[in-house]
Write a protein that holds these residues in place. Structure first.
Motif, mmCIF file in Angstrom:
data_model
loop_
_atom_site.group_PDB
_atom_site.id
_atom_site.type_symbol
_atom_site.label_atom_id
_atom_site.label_comp_id
_atom_site.label_asym_id
_atom_site.label_seq_id
_atom_site.Cartn_x
_atom_site.Cartn_y
_atom_site.Cartn_z
ATOM 1 N N GLN A 203 22.070 1.429 -17.709
ATOM 2 C CA GLN A 203 22.382 1.377 -19.141
ATOM 3 C C GLN A 203 23.848 1.012 -19.373
ATOM 4 O O GLN A 203 24.173 0.246 -20.268
ATOM 5 C CB GLN A 203 22.052 2.717 -19.824
ATOM 6 N N ARG A 204 24.729 1.538 -18.554
ATOM 7 C CA ARG A 204 26.155 1.193 -18.671
ATOM 8 C C ARG A 204 26.398 -0.277 -18.336
ATOM 9 O O ARG A 204 27.235 -0.932 -18.939
ATOM 10 C CB ARG A 204 27.003 2.083 -17.771
ATOM 11 N N ALA B 266 24.245 -2.682 -18.817
ATOM 12 C CA ALA B 266 23.737 -3.432 -19.968
ATOM 13 C C ALA B 266 24.749 -3.402 -21.115
ATOM 14 O O ALA B 266 24.965 -4.421 -21.792
ATOM 15 C CB ALA B 266 22.389 -2.868 -20.416
ATOM 16 N N GLU B 267 25.391 -2.258 -21.320
ATOM 17 C CA GLU B 267 26.414 -2.155 -22.372
ATOM 18 C C GLU B 267 27.618 -3.042 -22.039
ATOM 19 O O GLU B 267 28.168 -3.701 -22.919
ATOM 20 C CB GLU B 267 26.846 -0.698 -22.544
ATOM 21 N N GLU C 110 26.721 -6.570 -22.830
ATOM 22 C CA GLU C 110 26.780 -6.817 -24.289
ATOM 23 C C GLU C 110 28.220 -7.068 -24.729
ATOM 24 O O GLU C 110 28.486 -7.971 -25.521
ATOM 25 C CB GLU C 110 26.197 -5.632 -25.062
ATOM 26 N N ALA D 294 17.147 -6.851 -20.791
ATOM 27 C CA ALA D 294 17.722 -5.920 -19.826
ATOM 28 C C ALA D 294 16.559 -5.100 -19.270
ATOM 29 O O ALA D 294 16.047 -4.209 -19.936
ATOM 30 C CB ALA D 294 18.760 -5.019 -20.485
ATOM 31 N N ASP E 196 15.312 -2.492 -16.891
ATOM 32 C CA ASP E 196 15.779 -1.368 -16.090
ATOM 33 C C ASP E 196 15.041 -1.258 -14.759
ATOM 34 O O ASP E 196 15.657 -1.030 -13.718
ATOM 35 C CB ASP E 196 15.649 -0.076 -16.891
ATOM 36 N N ARG F 253 16.351 -3.843 -12.650
ATOM 37 C CA ARG F 253 17.815 -3.887 -12.714
ATOM 38 C C ARG F 253 18.280 -5.326 -12.921
ATOM 39 O O ARG F 253 19.148 -5.837 -12.237
ATOM 40 C CB ARG F 253 18.444 -3.252 -11.472
#
Length: 131
Positions: A4-5, A7-8, A11, A24, A26, A29
């Motif tokens: 998640q980090r 993906a952030e 962004e 994205a 998960d 990955r």
């Protein structure tokens, strides 16, 4: 780093480039990116704590030759961050995106440092007196 980090971070990188994060995934990955005119690639992210590295690829045969520089960079010694990988991909794709080549800032800084230095023989403390 948790996916998640990553993906952030992707962004945030997209906000400064013509690319957008279109997927994205998960479980795989995998981060998928796209920019006009039809430039696409994806990044496979290593698991946290795993010795693997990032991997970039494209399903577009037009894009693959441009990714070689980025993949060579990733394969070189040392771990890379997602930010470093994405910056190298962006630099590789500049011609395909119709953007002028960016100057290599690291080379410019290095050149400026070398030009500012005086030759060692000119330093007084380096001179040997002859008597």
């Amino acid at each position: 780093m948790a996916f998640q980090r990553l993906a952030e971070a992707a962004e945030r990188w997209c906000a400064r480039t013509p690319f957008e994060l279109i997927a994205a995934e998960d479980s795989e990955r995998r981060l998928d990116f796209y920019a006009d005119p039809g430039v696409s690639f994806y990044v496979l992210c290593p698991d946290a704590g795993c010795g693997d590295t990032f991997h970039v690829w494209s399903e577009s045969e037009d894009c693959l030759p441009f990714l070689q520089l980025a993949q060579d960079y990733i394969s070189a010694c040392g771990k890379k961050t997602l930010q470093e990988v994405l910056e190298k991909v962006f630099k590789s794709f500049r011609p395909l995106l119709g953007l002028p080549d960016a100057d290599d800032d690291a080379f410019e800084e290095y050149s400026a440092d070398v030009e500012d230095e005086e030759p060692e023989a000119d330093h007084p403390q380096m001179r040997v007196s002859q008597q």
